[in-house]
Design a protein around this motif. Sequence first.
Motif, PDB file in Angstrom:
ATOM      1  N   LEU A 102      -0.733   5.511  27.278  1.00 14.48           N
ATOM      2  CA  LEU A 102      -1.544   5.827  26.108  1.00 14.48           C
ATOM      3  C   LEU A 102      -2.197   4.521  25.690  1.00 14.48           C
ATOM      4  O   LEU A 102      -1.516   3.583  25.287  1.00 14.48           O
ATOM      5  N   SER A 103      -3.512   4.453  25.848  1.00 11.67           N
ATOM      6  CA  SER A 103      -4.252   3.220  25.552  1.00 11.67           C
ATOM      7  C   SER A 103      -5.159   3.426  24.357  1.00 11.67           C
ATOM      8  O   SER A 103      -5.969   4.356  24.338  1.00 11.67           O
TER       9      SER A 103
ATOM     10  N   PHE B   4      -8.254   8.547  36.642  1.00 14.10           N
ATOM     11  CA  PHE B   4      -6.942   8.388  36.018  1.00 14.10           C
ATOM     12  C   PHE B   4      -6.891   8.953  34.599  1.00 14.10           C
ATOM     13  O   PHE B   4      -5.842   9.359  34.123  1.00 14.10           O
ATOM     14  N   VAL B   5      -8.023   8.968  33.897  1.00 16.36           N
ATOM     15  CA  VAL B   5      -8.064   9.421  32.499  1.00 16.36           C
ATOM     16  C   VAL B   5      -7.997  10.946  32.460  1.00 16.36           C
ATOM     17  O   VAL B   5      -8.828  11.625  33.037  1.00 16.36           O
ATOM     18  N   THR B   6      -6.980  11.466  31.781  1.00 17.46           N
ATOM     19  CA  THR B   6      -6.853  12.917  31.640  1.00 17.46           C
ATOM     20  C   THR B   6      -7.302  13.391  30.266  1.00 17.46           C
ATOM     21  O   THR B   6      -7.599  14.565  30.083  1.00 17.46           O
ATOM     22  N   GLN B   7      -7.348  12.486  29.291  1.00 19.60           N
ATOM     23  CA  GLN B   7      -7.795  12.859  27.957  1.00 19.60           C
ATOM     24  C   GLN B   7      -8.332  11.623  27.249  1.00 19.60           C
ATOM     25  O   GLN B   7      -7.718  10.558  27.293  1.00 19.60           O
ATOM     26  N   ALA B   8      -9.489  11.774  26.616  1.00 20.40           N
ATOM     27  CA  ALA B   8     -10.073  10.706  25.802  1.00 20.40           C
ATOM     28  C   ALA B   8     -10.359  11.296  24.424  1.00 20.40           C
ATOM     29  O   ALA B   8     -10.996  12.338  24.316  1.00 20.40           O
ATOM     30  N   VAL B   9      -9.864  10.639  23.395  1.00 20.20           N
ATOM     31  CA  VAL B   9      -9.995  11.144  22.027  1.00 20.20           C
ATOM     32  C   VAL B   9     -10.722  10.103  21.190  1.00 20.20           C
ATOM     33  O   VAL B   9     -10.338   8.937  21.171  1.00 20.20           O
ATOM     34  N   LEU B  10     -11.790  10.531  20.520  1.00 24.78           N
ATOM     35  CA  LEU B  10     -12.528   9.658  19.608  1.00 24.78           C
ATOM     36  C   LEU B  10     -11.741   9.571  18.307  1.00 24.78           C
ATOM     37  O   LEU B  10     -11.361  10.595  17.738  1.00 24.78           O
ATOM     38  N   LEU B  11     -11.495   8.350  17.831  1.00 26.89           N
ATOM     39  CA  LEU B  11     -10.688   8.139  16.627  1.00 26.89           C
ATOM     40  C   LEU B  11     -11.525   7.525  15.507  1.00 26.89           C
ATOM     41  O   LEU B  11     -12.558   6.919  15.761  1.00 26.89           O
TER      42      LEU B  11
ATOM     43  N   ASP C   2     -11.127   2.906  18.275  1.00 29.09           N
ATOM     44  CA  ASP C   2     -12.235   3.835  18.494  1.00 29.09           C
ATOM     45  C   ASP C   2     -11.842   5.005  19.397  1.00 29.09           C
ATOM     46  O   ASP C   2     -12.341   6.114  19.222  1.00 29.09           O
ATOM     47  N   TYR C   3     -10.980   4.757  20.361  1.00 26.85           N
ATOM     48  CA  TYR C   3     -10.586   5.792  21.319  1.00 26.85           C
ATOM     49  C   TYR C   3      -9.098   5.696  21.636  1.00 26.85           C
ATOM     50  O   TYR C   3      -8.514   4.617  21.610  1.00 26.85           O
ATOM     51  N   ALA C   4      -8.530   6.847  21.978  1.00 26.70           N
ATOM     52  CA  ALA C   4      -7.188   6.905  22.568  1.00 26.70           C
ATOM     53  C   ALA C   4      -7.370   7.544  23.937  1.00 26.70           C
ATOM     54  O   ALA C   4      -7.971   8.615  24.061  1.00 26.70           O
ATOM     55  N   LEU C   5      -6.880   6.873  24.970  1.00 28.27           N
ATOM     56  CA  LEU C   5      -7.002   7.367  26.337  1.00 28.27           C
ATOM     57  C   LEU C   5      -5.617   7.674  26.898  1.00 28.27           C
ATOM     58  O   LEU C   5      -4.708   6.857  26.779  1.00 28.27           O
ATOM     59  N   TRP C   6      -5.484   8.846  27.498  1.00 27.28           N
ATOM     60  CA  TRP C   6      -4.264   9.198  28.220  1.00 27.28           C
ATOM     61  C   TRP C   6      -4.586   9.086  29.695  1.00 27.28           C
ATOM     62  O   TRP C   6      -5.550   9.684  30.171  1.00 27.28           O
ATOM     63  N   SER C   7      -3.801   8.316  30.418  1.00 31.89           N
ATOM     64  CA  SER C   7      -4.031   8.173  31.857  1.00 31.89           C
ATOM     65  C   SER C   7      -2.702   8.284  32.592  1.00 31.89           C
ATOM     66  O   SER C   7      -1.642   7.955  32.055  1.00 31.89           O
ATOM     67  N   TRP C   8      -2.782   8.780  33.828  1.00 33.03           N
ATOM     68  CA  TRP C   8      -1.588   8.972  34.650  1.00 33.03           C
ATOM     69  C   TRP C   8      -1.733   8.185  35.941  1.00 33.03           C
ATOM     70  O   TRP C   8      -2.807   8.163  36.548  1.00 33.03           O
TER      71      TRP C   8
END
Length: 164
Positions: A77-78, A102-109, A114-120
């Motif tokens: 979680l970045s 690698f990024v499975t979800q990117a959320v604008l904050l 500014d962003y939260a990135l979920w990567s596997w």
Amino acid sequence: MLQRMPARMRTPPLRPKTQRLVACAAMRGQSTEAVAARLGWSVRAVGQQLSELRARGLARWAHVVCPERLGNSICLLSYVSLRSVEPADTDAFEDWCREDTFVTQAVLLAGRWDYALWSWHRDTRSASNWLRLVESRAEVGRCDTRVVRVLFGHVLDGAPVFHR
């Protein structure tokens, strides 16, 4: 005050059979196979009913991937803060997020990040290399990353998403 819709825009009511399908599929995001088994229908019949709902604009497909099943056991979680919020920077970063495998979800904050990135990632080396790549991007100002372990919960298995 209620407004009446013009006749050409009205959607005919769902048939009872389709109403049962919607009620069943909407419960806990079941897969097509699970819905078919629960209703006692064939998978093909469920597919036909879902196609009807989709054509009417009442449902859409959600393609869901379970990274752990693909052998990716490390989840990061970045939190990312961009150097600027200029459209050129945000567009470039979001385009990269969409293209990155690698990024499975990117959320604008809103707020500090500014962003939260979920990567596997398959292993720690892959995760570390990916993190260096994120930090080296021209539009990225700061990045704070955590290794995440999911304790409970599940991902929907390719279930249709219904609009309400």
